[in-house]
Scaffold this active site. Structure first.
Site, mmCIF file in Angstrom:
data_model
loop_
_atom_site.group_PDB
_atom_site.id
_atom_site.type_symbol
_atom_site.label_atom_id
_atom_site.label_comp_id
_atom_site.label_asym_id
_atom_site.label_seq_id
_atom_site.Cartn_x
_atom_site.Cartn_y
_atom_site.Cartn_z
ATOM 1 C CG LEU A 18 -1.818 -1.281 1.280
ATOM 2 C CD1 LEU A 18 -2.358 -1.500 2.679
ATOM 3 C CD2 LEU A 18 -2.941 -1.156 0.271
ATOM 4 N N PRO A 19 0.299 2.405 -0.441
ATOM 5 C CG PRO A 19 -0.893 3.699 -1.957
ATOM 6 C CD PRO A 19 -1.057 2.588 -0.976
ATOM 7 C CG ASN A 36 -3.286 4.488 1.715
ATOM 8 O OD1 ASN A 36 -2.316 5.096 1.267
ATOM 9 N ND2 ASN A 36 -4.520 4.945 1.582
ATOM 10 C CB THR A 77 7.802 2.324 1.906
ATOM 11 O OG1 THR A 77 8.471 1.349 1.103
ATOM 12 C CG2 THR A 77 8.850 3.178 2.617
ATOM 13 C CE LYS A 99 11.828 1.469 -0.409
ATOM 14 N NZ LYS A 99 10.453 1.042 -0.640
ATOM 15 C CE LYS A 155 5.081 6.592 1.047
ATOM 16 N NZ LYS A 155 5.554 5.212 1.354
#
Length: 336
Positions: A103-104, A108, A134, A209, A284
């Site tokens: 998911l973004p 979410n 992420t 990440k 983001k």
């Protein structure tokens, strides 16, 4: 706890939310014929630019899928290939005891797990829940606590490699969670990636990440600035890229994902910066790095500058372009 999760998500992810690009439609049923006698269904939630090819690779390895995406059109080709499409994350949890989410943003992910029709509404004890989004490491930790209360296991497993690696099954997964569960996660993740690395407790996958993407953003901006300067000094861009890639300045942004149109084929810069990893998502991720740096009192001078540049790009019409469009942005912003 759900309220605190939503606050965390709003702080880290909502700022840079944008509607995901839908993957291109196309039939792939022919490559998914298989024997499923020994493989139980896997739930997959989130069929965006990354989730779509990841789910397809699970199918190629013989796993039946239980599919959900907030955009029904994203599920159509899977349904046409014989996979089961359901109407909510809760329905996925009811039918599968191994679930992958892609998911973004943090908000979410929180909605998919803890929302009114979220996974936790119907999750079965002993289920393995792997989140490859992420998101903020703090959100991953809170989700893990909620999942544990339901008798299930949560692992964060964000990815690196981009859409190309997602399609070819060569992603790198950075996994955080209970080490005893790593082998079970690796069984699935190995179908989608060539590197599956255990990082430590829940949240450490996200930490790895975020650090990787901060470095990626910095190196992409550096490559774009270098190429732009060289071109203005009269160098041929292909020649300059060749020299960089045989010299000490070589990096992934220069030799694999060059941001200058015409230098490489098969990268977003060769396609008007369409596809790939969106500028909004890079902004983001840099926001997550900034938040983490603030909470740990860590100086990230270049990371902070990269964050501001990508935020500025989003405000100036680059939000839906690949993050390598920073080259185009710099070419147009001569006032710097």
């Amino acid at each position: 706890m759900a309220a605190s999760l939503r606050l965390l998500g709003a702080a880290s992810g909502l700022r840079y939310w944008s509607r995901r690009l839908r993957p291109a439609a196309g039939s792939f049923a022919a490559v998914c014929s298989r024997s499923v006698a020994s493989k139980t269904p896997v739930g997959f939630i989130g069929l965006g630019n990354m989730g779509n090819p990841m789910a397809k690779n699970l199918m190629k390895h013989g796993y039946p899928l239980i599919i959900y995406d907030v955009f029904p059109d994203a599920c159509k080709e899977f349904q046409d290939a014989g996979e089961q499409v359901v109407s909510s994350p809760a329905d996925v949890a009811e039918k599968a005891d191994r679930i992958i989410t892609m998911l973004p943003t943090s908000i979410n992910a929180i909605e998919a797990y803890s929302g009114a029709n979220g996974i936790l509404k119907k999750v079965k004890k002993g289920s393995l829940l792997i989140d490859s989004s992420t998101i903020d490491p703090a959100v991953s930790k809170e989700l893990a606590k909620e999942v544990e209360k339901m008798g299930a296991v949560f692992m964060d497993a964000p990815v690196s490699g981009g859409v190309g690696a997602a399609r070819s099954g060569n992603l790198t997964f950075m996994v955080g969670g209970v080490e005893d569960e790593f082998a079970a996660a690796q069984e699935l993740l190995g179908c989608m990636g060539s590197n599956v690395v255990y990082c430590g407790a829940v949240g450490t996958g996200q930490a790895a990440k975020i650090c990787n993407n901060m470095l990626l953003a910095i190196s992409m901006i550096g490559t774009a600035e270098t190429m732009n300067l060289g071109i203005r000094l009269g160098l041929d861009p292909k020649l300059l890229a060749k020299i960089l890639n045989m010299s000490s300045g070589r990096c992934w942004s220069s030799d694999t994902y060059n941001p200058v149109p015409g230098v490489m084929d098969g990268v977003p810069s060769a396609n008007n910066y369409q596809g790939g990893f969106g500028t909004t998502l890079m902004a983001k991720d840099l926001g997550l790095a900034q938040d983490s740096a603030t909470s740990t009192k860590t100086p990230i001078l270049l990371g902070s500058l990269a964050h501001q540049i990508y935020r500025m790009m989003c405000a100036k019409g680059y939000s839906k372009k690949d993050f390598s469009s920073v080259f185009q942005f710099l070419r147009e912003e001569e006032t710097f």
